[in-house]
Design an enzyme around this catalytic site. Structure first.
Site, PDB file in Angstrom:
ATOM      1  N   TYR A  20       6.515  16.697  84.608  1.00 44.74           N
ATOM      2  CA  TYR A  20       5.428  17.175  84.139  1.00 44.74           C
ATOM      3  C   TYR A  20       4.221  17.608  84.750  1.00 44.74           C
ATOM      4  CZ  TYR A  20       1.657  16.331  80.422  1.00 44.74           C
ATOM      5  OH  TYR A  20      -0.289  16.287  80.118  1.00 44.74           O
ATOM      6  N   GLU A  42      -2.289  12.075  74.446  1.00 45.95           N
ATOM      7  CA  GLU A  42      -3.602  12.222  75.695  1.00 45.95           C
ATOM      8  C   GLU A  42      -4.178  10.033  74.724  1.00 45.95           C
ATOM      9  OE1 GLU A  42      -4.109  12.982  77.845  1.00 45.95           O
ATOM     10  OE2 GLU A  42      -3.421  14.094  78.348  1.00 45.95           O
ATOM     11  N   TRP A  50      -0.788   7.288  82.949  1.00 53.00           N
ATOM     12  CA  TRP A  50      -0.102   8.626  82.313  1.00 53.00           C
ATOM     13  C   TRP A  50       1.726   8.350  82.457  1.00 53.00           C
ATOM     14  CZ3 TRP A  50      -0.562  11.285  78.849  1.00 53.00           C
ATOM     15  CH2 TRP A  50       0.212  12.138  78.861  1.00 53.00           C
TER      16      TRP A  50
END
Length: 181
Positions: A20, A42, A50
């Protein structure tokens, strides 16, 4: 405080974050569905790590109609129930609702600004606090950290990569919006 760049470089075994970081984080997005996907991810990260979101990203993509804004805006109570029963995503009523309501809001914004990106571009540049106020006024479930990460991750705010990170140069070559103040 360790930066995301430092974390990814010192944890090569974490391929989810490394991939990512190296291929998506901070890179400008132009496609509305991709921008919406990042916003939904998000929002879903709030209160979680995350890596949890990255590991479930493919499941989110399938569960949320490939983040097609027009389709999600038409989701029914049956769709909400389906999402809340899907163990492959985050099953939080507020977060599921936020995806649907925010998709509906983006369709409204498209009427005036042509696209979600057009809306973002029309308000650029703003400070982080100004962006947060605008998002809170416009969308649901969009607090300061969600807005900051969404805008950094899509190239509207600086800070995704340290200047000495090799990915910084790749992102800068794409002229993210934060570079055009």
């Amino acid at each position: 405080m360790t930066t995301y760049c430092d974390y990814c470089n010192s944890h090569p075994e974490d391929t989810f974050n490394k991939n990512y970081h190296d291929t998506q984080y901070g890179f400008p997005l132009k496609d509305d569905d991709e921008l919406f996907e990042r916003l939904v991810l998000e929002i879903n990260q709030a209160g979680l790590s995350w890596i949890t979101i990255l590991k479930k990203a493919d499941n989110f993509h399938k569960a949320y109609s490939k983040f097609n804004i027009a389709k999600i805006a038409k989701y029914t109570e049956e769709d909400r129930a389906r999402l809340l029963a899907d163990a492959g995503i985050i099953r939080n009523r507020l977060k599921v609702n936020a995806a649907i309501v925010n998709a509906q809001k983006i369709l409204e914004l498209k009427k005036e600004f042509g696209s979600f990106q057009g809306w973002l571009d029309a308000h650029h540049p703003l400070t982080k606090d100004e962006w947060t106020k605008l998002f809170k006024k416009t969308f649901v479930f969009t607090g300061g950290e969600i807005v900051n990460e969404f805008l950094m991750s899509t190239g509207y705010l600086p800070g995704a990569h340290q200047p000495d990170c090799p990915i910084f140069k790749k992102v800068a070559a794409l002229k993210p919006r934060w570079m055009n103040k």
